[in-house]
Write a protein that holds these residues in place. Structure first.
Motif, short mmCIF file in Angstrom:
data_model
loop_
_atom_site.label_atom_id
_atom_site.label_comp_id
_atom_site.label_asym_id
_atom_site.label_seq_id
_atom_site.Cartn_x
_atom_site.Cartn_y
_atom_site.Cartn_z
N UNK A 218 0.84 -1.20 0.00
CA UNK A 218 0.00 0.00 0.00
C UNK A 218 0.88 1.26 0.00
N UNK A 219 0.42 2.27 -0.70
CA UNK A 219 1.18 3.50 -0.83
C UNK A 219 0.40 4.67 -0.23
N UNK A 220 -0.76 4.38 0.33
CA UNK A 220 -1.56 5.44 0.96
C UNK A 220 -2.48 6.12 -0.03
N UNK A 221 -3.08 7.20 0.42
CA UNK A 221 -3.98 7.95 -0.44
C UNK A 221 -3.18 9.04 -1.14
N UNK A 222 -3.34 9.12 -2.45
CA UNK A 222 -2.57 10.09 -3.24
C UNK A 222 -3.50 10.89 -4.14
N UNK A 223 -2.98 11.99 -4.65
CA UNK A 223 -3.73 12.79 -5.63
C UNK A 223 -2.85 13.05 -6.85
N UNK A 224 -2.62 12.04 -7.67
CA UNK A 224 -1.74 12.24 -8.84
C UNK A 224 -2.37 13.17 -9.87
N UNK A 225 -1.62 14.21 -10.21
CA UNK A 225 -2.15 15.24 -11.10
C UNK A 225 -2.49 14.74 -12.49
N UNK A 226 -1.80 13.69 -12.94
CA UNK A 226 -2.06 13.22 -14.31
C UNK A 226 -3.48 12.68 -14.47
N UNK A 227 -4.11 12.28 -13.34
CA UNK A 227 -5.49 11.78 -13.44
C UNK A 227 -6.43 12.87 -13.95
N UNK A 228 -6.14 14.12 -13.60
CA UNK A 228 -6.96 15.22 -14.09
C UNK A 228 -6.84 15.32 -15.61
N UNK A 229 -5.61 15.13 -16.12
CA UNK A 229 -5.41 15.18 -17.56
C UNK A 229 -6.09 14.00 -18.24
N UNK A 230 -5.95 12.83 -17.64
CA UNK A 230 -6.51 11.61 -18.24
C UNK A 230 -8.03 11.68 -18.29
N UNK A 231 -8.67 12.04 -17.17
CA UNK A 231 -10.13 12.05 -17.15
C UNK A 231 -10.67 13.16 -18.05
N UNK A 232 -9.92 14.24 -18.16
CA UNK A 232 -10.35 15.31 -19.07
C UNK A 232 -10.27 14.83 -20.51
#
Lengths: 270, 301
Positions: A218-232
């Motif tokens: 487990x790496x914990x809870x993260x907020x990777x910025x690339x997800x914003x680009x991907x979902x957009x």
């Protein structure tokens, strides 16, 4: 201009290799020339006109009406244009596809998108095993482009995938993302056993908690910025993938497979 | 020619070709985006000493940025592509990579590629991750607050630097007030940049110097303290001269910015203490772009 339409006259018993039917290979050919094209049907050669009714049209826009799971190799090595399949397709759909779009309204057989490097595949129904995976003897699976499946996918999705994006609206089978080298796989439904087994790099993006092999940390809870680009980027698509932006970018992250460097990641929306 | 009581000299500003890149820097909130933008464009007034002329072009709302966070658009100008590449990497590496919560993206389609995250990724020491999204490649570099997300390359385009005009006023406060007014007006325009501190330069320069090591030196003809000693361009009543230097992505951008700036000053009228508007040139030998003040003001009229 209307599409070049091929209609299967009778459901075949042996498998038919349709690799010859791409916009690149049919360019400049008349309807008659297309009817005379040789096709392998099982281990015998036949003329395309013996199996399909051909209606002349734009060779960059091919419509196949057949609904048979024996039509193999549709769009093999395709570089541009569009192929639409009304009904099911067989194995090796879009194998080594380089560009253009293939859409299938029904289910497809195994190895769809295997070795593809560009373009896109849209599958309205379910995909078979080894979606975007390497075929036996090859060291790399999908290397670019995008595969979109509305329904479920079988086992070994993205096995040895090197690059590119696989989107699955339903469930994925066992060993999803196994031996993944890089690239991204998104599964909106559930996933089977041994997710990410032996993955080296790459991203598995899920909406429900998977059963992970013990070699994931487990790496914990993260907020990777690339997800914003991907979902957009995905917001421009149709269907369930367009709605992912609403999920935000906060995810639980696991790293693995630690037996293989551990540089891959499994992200699960919280 | 007089405009609202202010004399417009019959001269031209001389500008030269540069190369420019636009970057989008986003952050958790507008404050940190601006901090990153200001830091990376700090000490970027003149290519002579800083390698680049750079500044914040505009603040961007979340809807206008690639990752949906608040951001700033930054323009960087340099004399050569090689120098621009060096400055982009150096400034992004030192000022954006290090700045909390930021991400960095290419801000325009240009002619030639300029590395952005391409080499900065190695800061990740092997833990960096590439992602190709929508035909563009990004790098995710692990840092202590999460990940530094950076597009692999940006692009550069040919641009125009060194557009300018001189504001001659009775006193320094009057010259400064007028110039600040012009800066406000020009900064509303996109695609242009005023690289000097607060948009205003007091050190107009001439080409060459009595000292061999210097390629430029003080513009003695416009120094009020040298009036009477050198061949001065200043009349008795001029107490201070300030210069506004304008870089733009195209000749039209610089022309429009020059016009808007001068109009803003002329709107104040002669009562503001501004006596003349002039421009800097080197007899047409420095660059291929000439902006004739009277012409560009007449364009509008």
């Amino acid at each position: 201009m209307t599409s070049l339409t091929l209609e299967l006259t009778a459901p075949p018993t042996p498998r038919i290799d349709l690799a010859a039917l791409t916009p690149d290979r049919l360019a400049g050919r008349s309807a008659d020339a297309i009817r005379r094209l040789p096709l392998w049907v099982g281990n015998e050669e036949a003329r395309l006109g013996d199996l399909f009714t051909v209606t002349a049209g734009d060779t960059d826009d091919i419509l196949i009406r057949g609904d048979s799971d024996r039509l193999d190799g549709i769009g093999t090595g395709m570089g541009h244009g569009r192929i639409r399949v009304e009904g099911r397709a067989g194995a090796y759909l879009g194998r080594q596809q380089r560009g253009g779009t293939i859409s299938v309204s029904g289910d497809t057989g195994p190895f769809a998108g295997s070795g593809m490097t560009g373009g896109s595949i849209e599958i309205g129904g379910n995909a078979g095993d080894f979606l975007g995976a390497a075929i036996p003897g090859e060291r790399r699976g999908m290397r670019g482009g995008r595969i979109q499946v509305r329904g479920n996918a079988g086992d070994r999705v993205g096995d040895h995938q090197r690059r590119g994006l696989i989107l699955i609206g339903g469930d994925a089978g066992d060993y999803c993302g196994s031996r993944l080298v890089a690239g991204t796989i998104v599964v909106l439904g559930r996933t089977g056993a041994n997710l990410g087994f032996a993955m080296r790099r790459g991203t598995l993006l899920l909406t429900s908690q998977p059963r992970l092999p013990p070699t994931f940390n487990p790496n914990g809870t993260q907020e990777p910025g690339f997800l914003a680009l991907l979902t957009r980027e995905l917001a421009g698509l149709s269907g369930p993938f367009a709605q992912l932006q609403a999920r935000g970018i906060r995810v639980h992250r696991w790293l693995g497979d630690l037996g293989y460097g551990g540089q891959g990641e499994v992200l699960v929306w919280t | 020619m007089f405009k609202n009581g202010i004399a417009i000299d019959d001269t031209f500003a001389e500008a030269f070709g540069m190369t420019a890149a636009r970057l989008i820097v986003t952050a958790i909130n507008p404050r940190w985006a601006r901090i990153a933008g200001e830091t990376m464009t700090g000490f970027a007034t003149s290519v002579i000493g800083c390698g680049a002329e750079a500044g914040i072009e505009s603040e961007l709302a979340p809807e206008a940025t690639p990752d949906g966070r608040p951001g700033v658009s930054v323009l960087l100008f340099a004399m050569s592509g090689k120098e621009l590449e060096k400055q982009v990497e150096r400034r992004v590496g030192q000022c954006v990579l290090t700045c909390p919560s930021t991400a960095c993206f290419s801000g325009m389609e240009g002619e030639k590629p300029v590395p952005l995250g391409k080499n900065l990724r190695y800061f990740g020491d092997g833990f960096q991750i590439a992602k190709r999204i929508g035909g563009r490649r990004y790098w995710r570099v692990p840092v202590m607050d999460g990940e530094f997300l950076c597009e692999e390359v940006t692009t550069r385009t040919s641009a125009v630097g060194g557009g300018n005009f001189l504001v001659l006023a009775r006193t320094l406060p009057q010259a400064l007030d007028a110039c600040e007014r012009a800066v406000l007006a020009i900064r509303r325009l996109p695609r242009v940049l005023l690289p000097f501190p607060g948009g205003i330069a007091r050190s107009g320069s001439k080409v060459g110097s009595k000292y061999k090591a210097l390629m430029a030196s003080t513009n003695d003809a416009y120094c009020p303290t040298l009036r009477g000693l050198v061949h001065s361009s200043l009349s008795e009543d001029v107490g201070a001269v300030l210069e506004i230097v304008i870089n733009g992505l195209t000749e039209a951008d610089v022309r429009e910015a020059t016009r808007v700036g001068i109009e803003a000053i002329c709107a104040l009228g002669a009562a503001s203490g501004v006596l003349r508007i002039s421009a800097g040139n080197y007899g047409g030998k420095l660059g291929q772009f000439h902006f004739h003040l009277r012409e560009l003001l007449a364009d509008q009229a």
